[in-house]
Scaffold this active site. Structure first.
Site, PDB file in Angstrom:
ATOM      1  N   CYS A 104      49.645  46.743  44.625  1.00 26.98           N
ATOM      2  CA  CYS A 104      49.215  45.429  44.145  1.00 26.98           C
ATOM      3  C   CYS A 104      47.986  45.670  43.262  1.00 26.98           C
ATOM      4  O   CYS A 104      47.000  46.249  43.705  1.00 26.98           O
ATOM      5  CB  CYS A 104      48.888  44.569  45.360  1.00 26.98           C
ATOM      6  SG  CYS A 104      48.263  42.943  44.941  1.00 26.98           S
ATOM      7  N   CYS A 115      42.207  28.295  41.757  1.00 27.01           N
ATOM      8  CA  CYS A 115      43.062  27.660  42.773  1.00 27.01           C
ATOM      9  C   CYS A 115      42.257  27.456  44.062  1.00 27.01           C
ATOM     10  O   CYS A 115      41.452  28.300  44.442  1.00 27.01           O
ATOM     11  CB  CYS A 115      44.282  28.530  43.047  1.00 27.01           C
ATOM     12  SG  CYS A 115      45.278  28.782  41.571  1.00 27.01           S
ATOM     13  N   GLY A 165      42.897  38.034  39.672  1.00 27.06           N
ATOM     14  CA  GLY A 165      43.021  37.637  38.279  1.00 27.06           C
ATOM     15  C   GLY A 165      44.365  37.050  37.910  1.00 27.06           C
ATOM     16  O   GLY A 165      45.356  37.195  38.629  1.00 27.06           O
ATOM     17  N   GLU A 166      44.378  36.354  36.779  1.00 26.19           N
ATOM     18  CA  GLU A 166      45.600  35.780  36.233  1.00 26.19           C
ATOM     19  C   GLU A 166      46.054  36.689  35.090  1.00 26.19           C
ATOM     20  O   GLU A 166      45.466  36.666  34.003  1.00 26.19           O
ATOM     21  CB  GLU A 166      45.303  34.349  35.746  1.00 26.19           C
ATOM     22  CG  GLU A 166      46.407  33.699  34.926  1.00 26.19           C
ATOM     23  CD  GLU A 166      47.803  33.834  35.502  1.00 26.19           C
ATOM     24  OE1 GLU A 166      48.048  33.363  36.630  1.00 26.19           O
ATOM     25  OE2 GLU A 166      48.672  34.437  34.829  1.00 26.19           O
ATOM     26  N   SER A 197      52.878  38.226  38.315  1.00 25.43           N
ATOM     27  CA  SER A 197      52.776  36.959  39.032  1.00 25.43           C
ATOM     28  C   SER A 197      51.831  36.059  38.258  1.00 25.43           C
ATOM     29  O   SER A 197      50.735  36.465  37.880  1.00 25.43           O
ATOM     30  CB  SER A 197      52.220  37.221  40.433  1.00 25.43           C
ATOM     31  OG  SER A 197      51.989  35.998  41.104  1.00 25.43           O
ATOM     32  N   SER A 219      53.633  31.226  40.877  1.00 27.39           N
ATOM     33  CA  SER A 219      52.942  30.641  42.023  1.00 27.39           C
ATOM     34  C   SER A 219      53.087  29.130  41.973  1.00 27.39           C
ATOM     35  O   SER A 219      52.397  28.454  41.223  1.00 27.39           O
ATOM     36  CB  SER A 219      51.467  31.041  41.978  1.00 27.39           C
ATOM     37  OG  SER A 219      51.365  32.429  42.167  1.00 27.39           O
ATOM     38  N   LEU A 220      54.003  28.625  42.769  1.00 25.28           N
ATOM     39  CA  LEU A 220      54.361  27.198  42.677  1.00 25.28           C
ATOM     40  C   LEU A 220      53.462  26.351  43.587  1.00 25.28           C
ATOM     41  O   LEU A 220      52.767  25.461  43.116  1.00 25.28           O
ATOM     42  CB  LEU A 220      55.836  27.050  43.047  1.00 25.28           C
ATOM     43  CG  LEU A 220      56.539  25.812  42.532  1.00 25.28           C
ATOM     44  CD1 LEU A 220      56.493  25.718  41.020  1.00 25.28           C
ATOM     45  CD2 LEU A 220      58.007  25.807  42.987  1.00 25.28           C
ATOM     46  N   HIS A 221      53.535  26.569  44.864  1.00 16.29           N
ATOM     47  CA  HIS A 221      52.621  25.976  45.853  1.00 16.29           C
ATOM     48  C   HIS A 221      52.716  24.474  46.065  1.00 16.29           C
ATOM     49  O   HIS A 221      52.075  23.940  46.981  1.00 16.29           O
ATOM     50  CB  HIS A 221      51.161  26.330  45.572  1.00 16.29           C
ATOM     51  CG  HIS A 221      50.912  27.785  45.392  1.00 16.29           C
ATOM     52  ND1 HIS A 221      51.362  28.738  46.273  1.00 16.29           N
ATOM     53  CD2 HIS A 221      50.265  28.462  44.398  1.00 16.29           C
ATOM     54  CE1 HIS A 221      50.988  29.934  45.840  1.00 16.29           C
ATOM     55  NE2 HIS A 221      50.342  29.797  44.719  1.00 16.29           N
ATOM     56  N   ASN A 301      46.093  32.868  53.892  1.00 16.92           N
ATOM     57  CA  ASN A 301      45.074  33.713  54.508  1.00 16.92           C
ATOM     58  C   ASN A 301      43.727  33.034  54.351  1.00 16.92           C
ATOM     59  O   ASN A 301      43.205  32.963  53.248  1.00 16.92           O
ATOM     60  CB  ASN A 301      45.039  35.087  53.830  1.00 16.92           C
ATOM     61  CG  ASN A 301      46.289  35.877  54.163  1.00 16.92           C
ATOM     62  OD1 ASN A 301      46.622  36.071  55.324  1.00 16.92           O
ATOM     63  ND2 ASN A 301      47.007  36.291  53.144  1.00 16.92           N
TER      64      ASN A 301
HETATM   65  N1  SAH Z   1      46.922  34.909  39.482  1.00 20.95           N
HETATM   66  C1  SAH Z   1      48.253  35.236  39.804  1.00 20.95           C
HETATM   67  C2  SAH Z   1      48.398  36.528  40.556  1.00 20.95           C
HETATM   68  C3  SAH Z   1      47.385  36.848  41.630  1.00 20.95           C
HETATM   69  S1  SAH Z   1      47.439  35.887  43.093  1.00 20.95           S
HETATM   70  C4  SAH Z   1      48.912  34.107  40.554  1.00 20.95           C
HETATM   71  O1  SAH Z   1      48.238  33.196  40.980  1.00 20.95           O
HETATM   72  O2  SAH Z   1      50.131  34.131  40.670  1.00 20.95           O
HETATM   73  C5  SAH Z   1      48.864  36.507  43.951  1.00 20.95           C
HETATM   74  C6  SAH Z   1      49.470  35.509  44.924  1.00 20.95           C
HETATM   75  O3  SAH Z   1      48.603  35.327  46.073  1.00 20.95           O
HETATM   76  C7  SAH Z   1      49.660  34.141  44.304  1.00 20.95           C
HETATM   77  O4  SAH Z   1      50.921  33.615  44.607  1.00 20.95           O
HETATM   78  C8  SAH Z   1      48.585  33.351  44.965  1.00 20.95           C
HETATM   79  O5  SAH Z   1      48.874  32.004  44.934  1.00 20.95           O
HETATM   80  C9  SAH Z   1      48.540  33.934  46.352  1.00 20.95           C
HETATM   81  N2  SAH Z   1      47.327  33.606  47.084  1.00 20.95           N
HETATM   82  C10 SAH Z   1      46.095  33.410  46.583  1.00 20.95           C
HETATM   83  N3  SAH Z   1      45.228  33.119  47.577  1.00 20.95           N
HETATM   84  C11 SAH Z   1      45.913  33.149  48.729  1.00 20.95           C
HETATM   85  C12 SAH Z   1      45.561  32.954  50.101  1.00 20.95           C
HETATM   86  N4  SAH Z   1      44.308  32.686  50.476  1.00 20.95           N
HETATM   87  N5  SAH Z   1      46.530  33.067  51.034  1.00 20.95           N
HETATM   88  C13 SAH Z   1      47.798  33.374  50.661  1.00 20.95           C
HETATM   89  N6  SAH Z   1      48.181  33.578  49.396  1.00 20.95           N
HETATM   90  C14 SAH Z   1      47.265  33.451  48.433  1.00 20.95           C
HETATM   91 FE1  SF4 Z   2      43.784  33.098  42.582  1.00 14.83          FE
HETATM   92 FE2  SF4 Z   2      45.972  33.503  41.065  1.00 14.83          FE
HETATM   93 FE3  SF4 Z   2      44.874  31.068  41.261  1.00 14.83          FE
HETATM   94 FE4  SF4 Z   2      43.604  33.001  39.928  1.00 14.83          FE
HETATM   95  S1  SF4 Z   2      45.547  32.075  39.393  1.00 14.83           S
HETATM   96  S2  SF4 Z   2      42.696  31.545  41.347  1.00 14.83           S
HETATM   97  S3  SF4 Z   2      44.121  34.786  41.172  1.00 14.83           S
HETATM   98  S4  SF4 Z   2      45.821  32.257  42.915  1.00 14.83           S
END
Ligand code: SAH
Ligand code: SF4
Length: 378
Positions: A104, A115, A165-166, A197, A219-221, A301
Site C-alpha cells: 500500500c 474526508c 493522499g489522493e 484508489s 471510495s464511495l462511502h 478504523n
Molecule cells: N485518497 C484515496 C486513496 C487513499 S485512502 C481514496 O480516498 O480513495 C484508501 C481507502 O481508505 C479509501 O477508501 C478511504 O476511504 C479509506 N479510509 C480512509 N480512512 C479510513 C478509516 N479511518 N477507516 C477505514 N477506511 C478508511
Molecule cells: Fe483520506 Fe483518501 Fe479522503 Fe484523502 S481522499 S482524505 S486520503 S480518504
C-alpha cells in the site's frame, strides 16, 4: 543538483541517457539494475562501461527515502515510515497473504480532500510526492523484503495506491510511477494488480483511462449526494451521477471489467438497511444499465477526534448480505496491522510533533528503529 534516477520511467531514463550520448539499451540496463536488482550504487553495475559509470556519478544519483521506523505486526504486516523532509513523513504498508504480497503506497504528504473519517484528511495537505518518492516506497520495500526473506523472487505482486493522499490530485507524478510498476524492465506488475484508489476526481479518472489504465477503486462511502457531500467533500464538485458516469467511461479502458467501490462502515451514519437499498438501486440503475462493480466494505478504523464509530461486525455482515443477495459481489476487508496503526485511514505520518509519535512508537512491542541511511543514496 544531480538527477535522481528513481524519478524516471523507462522513456524518461532513455531521454536522460540520450543527453549523455548513450543509446536506449543502456538506459534499459540501468533501469533493470535499479528496479530489478535494487542497485543504489553505479559501481556495482558491472556490465556498464567504467566511462559511463563515471559519467553517471557526476550527473545522477539513486536516492531512496530515509526510513524513520519500521513496525512489524503480529499478522506479518510491515509498516514503514519514510521521511520526506520538513517534518513530514509518509507511510507504506506491506500486507502478506497466501497468494500475494500487496504494498500500500502513499502519493502525497497529507491530503487536501479532507474526508471526515480519514486521519490523513484531518491532518491537512503538506505537499505532493515526486515520482521518485512514490517509486522509492516500492523500490525500498521490494528489495528489503527480498533480503529479509532471503529470496531472489519477486515479493510484492500487487500495489494499491491506498496510502496517504489522493493519487489523482498528484497526477503528473503518479503516471510515470505507475509506468515503472508496470514496465517489464521495472517491476513487471500486471495492470490488474496495480490499483489506483480515488475519492472521485472525475477529470483525472478520464485521463488515467487514456494514459495508463490500471485497476480502479472508487471510495464511495455513501449512496446519496447529501451524505457524500458531508463525508467526502469533493462530492460537492463531482457529485455521484458524474462520478458514476466517469466509472463507466473508465471501464471502456480498464484492465478489469468492474470498478471496486470502497465503502467505509460508520455506525449509524451509512450502515443502515436503507443505505444498502439506495446503493443497490444506484449501482444497478445509474445511466440505465448501472455500473459493473464489486463492493469492498471497510470497517471504520477509529482515530481520536473523528467523532465517528465503527459499525458492529453484525451490522457489517448484514449490510454485506443485502448487497450480496442483490447479486453484487461484496467482500469485507480484514483489518490488518491494526496493532501497529497500519490499517486503512490510520496512516497519520506527520512527525512534526516528534514527541507524540515517539510516545506512540514506544508503546508498540515490535518496533525496530532503523538508521536513517537505510533509504540509501548512491
Ligand atoms: N485518497 C484515496 C486513496 C487513499 S485512502 C481514496 O480516498 O480513495 C484508501 C481507502 O481508505 C479509501 O477508501 C478511504 O476511504 C479509506 N479510509 C480512509 N480512512 C479510513 C478509516 N479511518 N477507516 C477505514 N477506511 C478508511
Ligand atoms: Fe483520506 Fe483518501 Fe479522503 Fe484523502 S481522499 S482524505 S486520503 S480518504
Amino acid at each position: 543538483m544531480t538527477a535522481n534516477l528513481l524519478d524516471f520511467d523507462l522513456d524518461g531514463l532513455a531521454a536522460f541517457c540520450e543527453t549523455l550520448g548513450e543509446k536506449r539499451f543502456r538506459a534499459t540496463q540501468l533501469y533493470r539494475w535499479i528496479h530489478q536488482r535494487g542497485a543504489c550504487n553505479f559501481d556495482e553495475m558491472s556490465d556498464l562501461a567504467k566511462s559511463l559509470r563515471a559519467k553517471l556519478h557526476a550527473v545522477a544519483r539513486i536516492e531512496g527515502l530515509p526510513v524513520i521506523s519500521q513496525h512489524e505486526s503480529a499478522d506479518g504486516t510491515i509498516k514503514w515510515l519514510f521521511d520526506v523532509g520538513q517534518g513530514n513523513a509518509v507511510e507504506a504498508v506491506f500486507i502478506p497473504e497466501d497468494d500475494r504480497g500487496t504494498l500500500c503506497v502513499s502519493s502525497q504528504a497529507g491530503c487536501a480532500v479532507g474526508c471526515r473519517f480519514c486521519s490523513t484528511g484531518h491532518q491537512g495537505f503538506a505537499r505532493n510526492l515526486s515520482t521518485g518518492e512514490i517509486v522509492a516506497q516500492l523500490w525500498f520495500a521490494e528489495h528489503f523484503l527480498r533480503r529479509h526473506l532471503q529470496t531472489q523472487d519477486r515479493v510484492i505482486s500487487n500495489v494499491v495506491m491506498m496510502g496517504m493522499g489522493e493519487p489523482l490530485q498528484n497526477y503528473a507524478a503518479l503516471v510515470p510511477a505507475l509506468r515503472t510498476m508496470l514496465d517489464d524492465h521495472g517491476y513487471g506488475l500486471s495492470r490488474r494488480r496495480v490499483t489506483v484508489s480515488t475519492s472521485g476526481v472525475v477529470p483525472m479518472m478520464d485521463r488515467l483511462g487514456l494514459d495508463c489504465p490500471v485497476a480502479l477503486a472508487v471510495s464511495l462511502h455513501a449512496p446519496a449526494d447529501a451524505l457524500r457531500d458531508n463525508l467526502v467533500p469533493i462530492n460537492r464538485k463531482y457529485p455521484l451521477s458524474e462520478l458514476l458516469d466517469a466509472c463507466n467511461r473508465y471501464l471502456e479502458h480498464a484492465p478489469r471489467d468492474f470498478i471496486t467501490f470502497e465503502y467505509c462502515m460508520l455506525e449509524g451514519v451509512n450502515d443502515q438497511p436503507e443505505h444498502a437499498a439506495l446503493l443497490i438501486d444506484l449501482v444497478r440503475r445509474h445511466g440505465g444499465s448501472g455500473v459493473p462493480c464489486k463492493f469492498n466494505l471497510i470497517p471504520f478504523n477509529p482515530f481520536p477526534q473523528s467523532g465517528l464509530r465503527r459499525s458492529s461486525q453484525a451490522q457489517v455482515q448484514a449490510f454485506a448480505k443485502l448487497l450480496s443477495d442483490a447479486g453484487i459481489v461484496t467482500t469485507v476487508r480484514k483489518t490488518r496491522g491494526d496493532d501497529i496503526d497500519a490499517a486503512c485511514g490510520q496512516l497519520a505520518g506527520d512527525v512534526r510533533d516528534r514527541t507524540r509519535v515517539e510516545v506512540r512508537i514506544a508503546r508498540q512491542r515490535s518496533v525496530v528503529v532503523l538508521p536513517a541511511s537505510v533509504g540509501g543514496a548512491a
